[in-house]
Scaffold this active site. Structure first.
Site, PDB file in Angstrom:
ATOM      1  N   ARG A 132       0.793  -1.183  -0.097  1.00  0.00           N
ATOM      2  CA  ARG A 132      -0.050   0.171  -0.083  1.00  0.00           C
ATOM      3  C   ARG A 132       0.864   1.100   0.228  1.00  0.00           C
ATOM      4  NH1 ARG A 132       2.423   1.702   3.674  1.00  0.00           N
ATOM      5  NH2 ARG A 132       1.104   3.329   3.481  1.00  0.00           N
ATOM      6  N   GLY A 133       0.252   2.317  -0.077  1.00  0.00           N
ATOM      7  CA  GLY A 133       1.090   3.778  -0.093  1.00  0.00           C
ATOM      8  C   GLY A 133       1.042   3.993  -1.944  1.00  0.00           C
ATOM      9  N   ALA A 134       0.714   5.107  -2.002  1.00  0.00           N
ATOM     10  CA  ALA A 134       0.533   5.324  -3.635  1.00  0.00           C
ATOM     11  C   ALA A 134       1.458   5.113  -4.487  1.00  0.00           C
ATOM     12  CB  ALA A 134       0.066   6.900  -3.836  1.00  0.00           C
ATOM     13  N   GLN A 144      -1.481   2.477   9.834  1.00  0.00           N
ATOM     14  CA  GLN A 144      -0.306   2.353   9.509  1.00  0.00           C
ATOM     15  C   GLN A 144       0.939   3.232  10.150  1.00  0.00           C
ATOM     16  OE1 GLN A 144      -3.129   3.213   7.960  1.00  0.00           O
ATOM     17  NE2 GLN A 144      -3.542   2.685   5.860  1.00  0.00           N
ATOM     18  N   ASP A 185      -1.854  10.774  -2.054  1.00  0.00           N
ATOM     19  CA  ASP A 185      -2.259   9.763  -3.068  1.00  0.00           C
ATOM     20  C   ASP A 185      -2.763  10.410  -4.317  1.00  0.00           C
ATOM     21  OD1 ASP A 185      -2.763   8.525  -0.205  1.00  0.00           O
ATOM     22  OD2 ASP A 185      -2.541   6.893  -1.327  1.00  0.00           O
ATOM     23  N   ASN A 222      -5.113  12.630   0.797  1.00  0.00           N
ATOM     24  CA  ASN A 222      -4.103  11.783   1.646  1.00  0.00           C
ATOM     25  C   ASN A 222      -4.985  10.984   2.719  1.00  0.00           C
ATOM     26  OD1 ASN A 222      -1.582  10.750   2.123  1.00  0.00           O
ATOM     27  ND2 ASN A 222      -1.435  11.917   3.912  1.00  0.00           N
ATOM     28  N   LYS A 223      -4.424  10.249   3.509  1.00  0.00           N
ATOM     29  CA  LYS A 223      -5.011   9.328   4.678  1.00  0.00           C
ATOM     30  C   LYS A 223      -6.178   9.956   5.444  1.00  0.00           C
ATOM     31  CE  LYS A 223      -4.772   5.707   4.613  1.00  0.00           C
ATOM     32  NZ  LYS A 223      -5.782   4.942   4.008  1.00  0.00           N
TER      33      LYS A 223
END
Ligand code: MRU
Length: 351
Positions: free
Chosen positions: A52-54, A199, A240, A250-251
């Site tokens: 995960r993570g863009a 995360q 993202d 973003n998150k």
């Protein structure tokens, strides 16, 4: 351990003709790489948050395209072109918000247009490795640029995980924190735990411990209190997808950090490669926001915490308006107080 670079972790590896992903669902307790050699499994690994993570999603998708083309060529020979689109659609459907996914697939699609005759695998693998290496290089450069904005003895707060695990390596926001720490500029690093997927608690804290960078974990709700006490000078986050006017997805939980930061006079920095910028979107309202399963909010560590009969809302991302952002740091340069004109200028200089 390379203590000089503070860069000891890789979540994505290509070896023995196979894609290996560090299973991030199991961290920090278990370090296990899983081997993938079929494109449906790669797409599922992205959906299920093995990776995960863009930027990491983009790098994984690039290798996923190699795996797809290799298997189509093995099955169908020179007719592989006819069926590859369904594999690219499968990869593209894995997660909706991180634009790096679509950027990487497009880049691999372009590489497919100029292939020599015969087996296309080697050429496409070279391209995927280039995507991976360029991401790491961009992160190191952004690390220097972002660290350059930070004064000595600063406290910083970060959200989610934006490090080696979320990228090809080194990290975006966490790359800036690594570089600033190496430069001796940081008095303390705070990490939000980042409910519901944790995360921050599970991944950011683990990464920083691996690299011997001291970190203090806090509940997400502690951020405003910390800012009020003067504990932080910069909030540093990744993204993202950044819209053409500088609005930043973003998150979930990033937006309220930006609001609180502005109220308390704390600076707000977004660190993202230009592959995260989507100039086709005029503003953040157009960014598709992923809704994830209710179960992630209703449970913790596989244990139900909410009573039966309760439903949950679980948007995975939010959008911070450009007006609350002090700096967007990219590998092509820093945009201060972003707006549409400055983003256009950055992207036209980016070619
Ligand atoms: O749902 P995730 O874990 O994929 O979300 C990740 C983030 O929101 C990161 O902050 C973002 O991708 C930037 S990472 C370099």
């Amino acid at each position: 351990m390379n203590t000089d670079s503070y860069d000891n972790i890789r979540a994505i590896e290509w070896r023995d003709d196979c894609l290996y992903l560090l299973d991030q669902r199991l961290l920090p307790h278990t370090e296990k790489y899983i081997a993938l050699s079929d494109v449906v499994a790669v797409a599922k690994a992205i959906t299920d948050m093995v990776v995960r993570g863009a930027p990491a999603i983009g790098v994984t998708a690039a290798y996923g395209v190699v795996i797809a083309v290799r298997s189509r060529y093995q099955q169908e020979g020179d007719n592989w072109h006819a069926s590859i689109e369904q594999d690219l659609h499968c990869l593209a459907a894995s997660r909706p918000t991180a634009v790096n996914l679509f950027w990487a697939i497009d880049r691999m699609r372009k590489a497919m247009e100029t292939l020599p005759e015969g087996d296309p695998t080697a050429v496409l693998l070279t391209e995927a490795i280039a995507v991976h290496k360029e991401d790491i290089a961009a992160n190191h450069h952004m690390g220097e640029l972002g660290a350059g904005l930070i004064s000595p003895s600063s406290g910083v707060l970060t959200h989610c995980n934006t490090g080696s695990l979320a990228t090809g390596g080194y990290g975006t926001a966490l790359g800036v924190i690594r570089s600033a720490y190496r430069a001796g500029k940081l008095s303390c690093v705070y990490a939000d735990e980042t409910r519901p997927w944790l995360q921050g608690a599970r991944l950011t804290a683990w990464e920083l411990v691996q690299d011997n960078i001291p970190v203090t974990l806090q509940a997400d709700g502690a951020a405003s209190h910390l800012m009020k006490q003067g504990g932080v000078h910069w909030v540093i986050v990744g993204s993202d997808r950044i819209a053409g006017n500088g609005d930043v997805a973003n998150k979930i939980g990033t937006y309220h950090l930006a609001v609180a930061a502005r109220y308390h006079g704390v600076k707000f920095m977004v660190v993202a490669p230009t592959s995260t910028i989507d100039m086709q979107l005029s503003c953040g309202d157009e960014i598709p926001i992923e809704n994830r399963p209710q179960e992630e909010v209703l449970s913790l560590g596989g244990q139900r915490i909410a009573p039966a009969g309760v439903s949950a809302w679980n948007p995975s991302f939010d959008v911070t308006p450009a007006a609350l952002v002090d700096a967007i740091v990219t590998e092509k340069g820093v945009v201060h107080s972003p707006n549409a004109a400055k983003m256009r200028e950055l992207m036209s200089s980016a070619g």
